[in-house]
Design a protein around this motif. Sequence first.
Motif, PDB file in Angstrom:
ATOM      1  N   SER A  19       1.992  -1.963  -8.065  1.00  0.00           N
ATOM      2  CA  SER A  19       0.333  -1.659  -8.491  1.00  0.00           C
ATOM      3  C   SER A  19      -0.359  -2.881  -8.425  1.00  0.00           C
ATOM      4  O   SER A  19      -1.582  -2.782  -7.712  1.00  0.00           O
ATOM      5  CB  SER A  19       0.481  -0.759  -9.524  1.00  0.00           C
ATOM      6  OG  SER A  19       1.777  -0.128  -9.932  1.00  0.00           O
ATOM      7  N   THR A  46      -2.934  -3.981  -5.633  1.00  0.00           N
ATOM      8  CA  THR A  46      -4.478  -3.785  -6.007  1.00  0.00           C
ATOM      9  C   THR A  46      -5.242  -5.108  -5.543  1.00  0.00           C
ATOM     10  O   THR A  46      -6.172  -5.305  -5.026  1.00  0.00           O
ATOM     11  CB  THR A  46      -4.633  -3.541  -7.356  1.00  0.00           C
ATOM     12  OG1 THR A  46      -3.985  -2.149  -7.527  1.00  0.00           O
ATOM     13  CG2 THR A  46      -6.215  -2.985  -7.676  1.00  0.00           C
ATOM     14  N   ASN A  68      -3.145   3.559  -8.418  1.00  0.00           N
ATOM     15  CA  ASN A  68      -1.972   2.948  -7.656  1.00  0.00           C
ATOM     16  C   ASN A  68      -0.718   3.075  -8.713  1.00  0.00           C
ATOM     17  O   ASN A  68       0.455   3.334  -8.430  1.00  0.00           O
ATOM     18  CB  ASN A  68      -2.290   1.313  -7.529  1.00  0.00           C
ATOM     19  CG  ASN A  68      -2.843   1.355  -5.994  1.00  0.00           C
ATOM     20  OD1 ASN A  68      -2.900   2.209  -5.163  1.00  0.00           O
ATOM     21  ND2 ASN A  68      -3.188   0.118  -5.779  1.00  0.00           N
ATOM     22  N   ILE A  69      -0.934   2.910  -9.924  1.00  0.00           N
ATOM     23  CA  ILE A  69       0.390   3.114 -10.827  1.00  0.00           C
ATOM     24  C   ILE A  69       0.940   4.401 -10.403  1.00  0.00           C
ATOM     25  O   ILE A  69       2.211   4.338 -10.480  1.00  0.00           O
ATOM     26  CB  ILE A  69       0.073   2.789 -12.010  1.00  0.00           C
ATOM     27  CG1 ILE A  69      -0.540   1.430 -12.604  1.00  0.00           C
ATOM     28  CG2 ILE A  69       1.021   3.115 -13.100  1.00  0.00           C
ATOM     29  CD1 ILE A  69      -0.808   0.971 -13.940  1.00  0.00           C
ATOM     30  N   THR A  74       2.153   5.011  -6.788  1.00  0.00           N
ATOM     31  CA  THR A  74       3.566   4.184  -6.206  1.00  0.00           C
ATOM     32  C   THR A  74       4.752   5.219  -6.235  1.00  0.00           C
ATOM     33  O   THR A  74       5.609   5.093  -5.669  1.00  0.00           O
ATOM     34  CB  THR A  74       3.785   3.023  -6.995  1.00  0.00           C
ATOM     35  OG1 THR A  74       3.780   3.512  -8.538  1.00  0.00           O
ATOM     36  CG2 THR A  74       2.850   1.986  -6.871  1.00  0.00           C
TER      37      THR A  74
END
Lengths: 259, 288
Positions: free
Chosen positions: A27, A31, A169-170, A173
């Motif tokens: 993440s 990013t 994103n965390i 994933t």
Amino acid sequence: MFAAMGEILKKYGGWILQGVGYTLLVSLVSTVLGLLIGILIGIFRTTPKPKNKALAVLKKIADFLLSAYIEIFRGTPMMVQSMVIFWGFALLHGGRTMNVIFAGLLIVSVNTGAYMAEIVRGGILSVDKGQTEGAYAVGMSHFQTMRYVVLPQALRNILPSVANEFVINIKDTSVLNVIGFTELYFQAKTIVSINFNTFATYLLVAAIYFVLTFGVTRVLRLIEKKMDGKKNYVVLGSQNMDADSFARENAATGGQNNG
Amino acid sequence: MKSMKKPLAFISAVLLLFFSAGILASCGSKKDESKIYVGMECGYAPFNYTQTDEQNGAVKISNAAGYANGYDVMIAKKIAEALGKELVIVKYYDFDALIPAVQAGSLDFIIAGMSPTDKRKEQVDFSDPYYESQLVVVVKKGSTYENAASLSDFAGANLVAQSGTFHDEALLAEAAAYGYTRKTPMATFPEMVNALKTGAIDGYVAEEPGAKSDCASNPELTYVPLINNVTGFQASPADAQIAVGMTKGSKYRLAVNEVLASLSEEDRLNLMLEATAYATGSNVVDGE
């Protein structure tokens, strides 16, 4: 229930930690890389049309390709993108699959880049046009304008969106588990295949995800505050005041002012 | 905010470096000829499952946490020994991804309790069978179907099987004849165990060794011992057997068949008993 979750944590703590590590790694790095991609695209797309005819045509083509990239990567699910990229690579390379960690970073970065391009474009547009005009007026090139005047302001404006993307994103994933990337959700699936305890395991993992996203949100808010600096001065809104009004106002309030 | 210190060129360089490094790293990692790459789910006890430690001869999984063990792993070890190569176990959580992987060349063998059905034979080659088992139905203890003697006793039940398997095909084929409902196939056995425990389904289809292992790991489950083509599902020998999958025209086929031929019926039974004992050993976390 909590006893079961504690048991799972104790017994598989190592695997879970490994999963958390990979999740955060992908993440964070993606990013940042996505932001870099977004900035590059943002600078390129706002470049004024070149005088040279040939370059103008090239720019048009490049603009089109970039738009296609953005639309395609925003318009398809990341899970599907990861399958296409991962197995497409294997097909083209006679069966050799991509290193899974690199694949994960690539997929999420490229996906994030598409979203960041739009965010950065929004950020650049939100900076007053007067700034750009002023910079051109003092003789800066487009690139200098971007680098020293517009982007610093744009970046401050888009920081909440970037932080938002990081948090998204965390969680996202987790879709990388389909290509065998050993992030947190993949580890959860492995644990369940051994202990058959579906609910407790996934509840535990959900709690861990929440701790991660909440923690990151708090930290990023702190960074935002730090960036804004101390509140013992106020920035003047010089765009909507001329010199005379400013002087009058200054005299009236005896030096203290509200922009 | 301080001005950006990174010039455009630097950013582009960083990105270019990152992506090319990754591509080079991937291209550089050729499949090592001194190793054989065997793919399996690692979630289908007692054929192939994951352990937290290397007890009982488990092999470290190359691309995920844990150690693989089970009947399939034992067979894989024997094959690797006969071929004189190092065994690399690759975990494919998605059963459906095993065949594309062999076709793409990422794997040398599939040893994952996979049946050599005709459809699969179109895409990959199979060795001689290395085990044959009955298809049974796992149910919850105390359910109305616990004492079923044959498929006809399952009329009105909600049954499910693993997606992409012959079990599901068989389930679908005879739903109309026996009056049970075939639910949407599920991806993994733990999912089906969970569905059964919570009452979402009345039973799921498994091969007998798998059923034995699941029931030992989950004491509230039991299974109905059906016999293929008699009281149970219609299954040709090819469907009820499992074999090693490999690329079409693989050079290893003869060698693998030799290894398998050296294992007698009794040897196979003993290996299966061993694998089942290991599977239900110390690696279960108590549930609620």
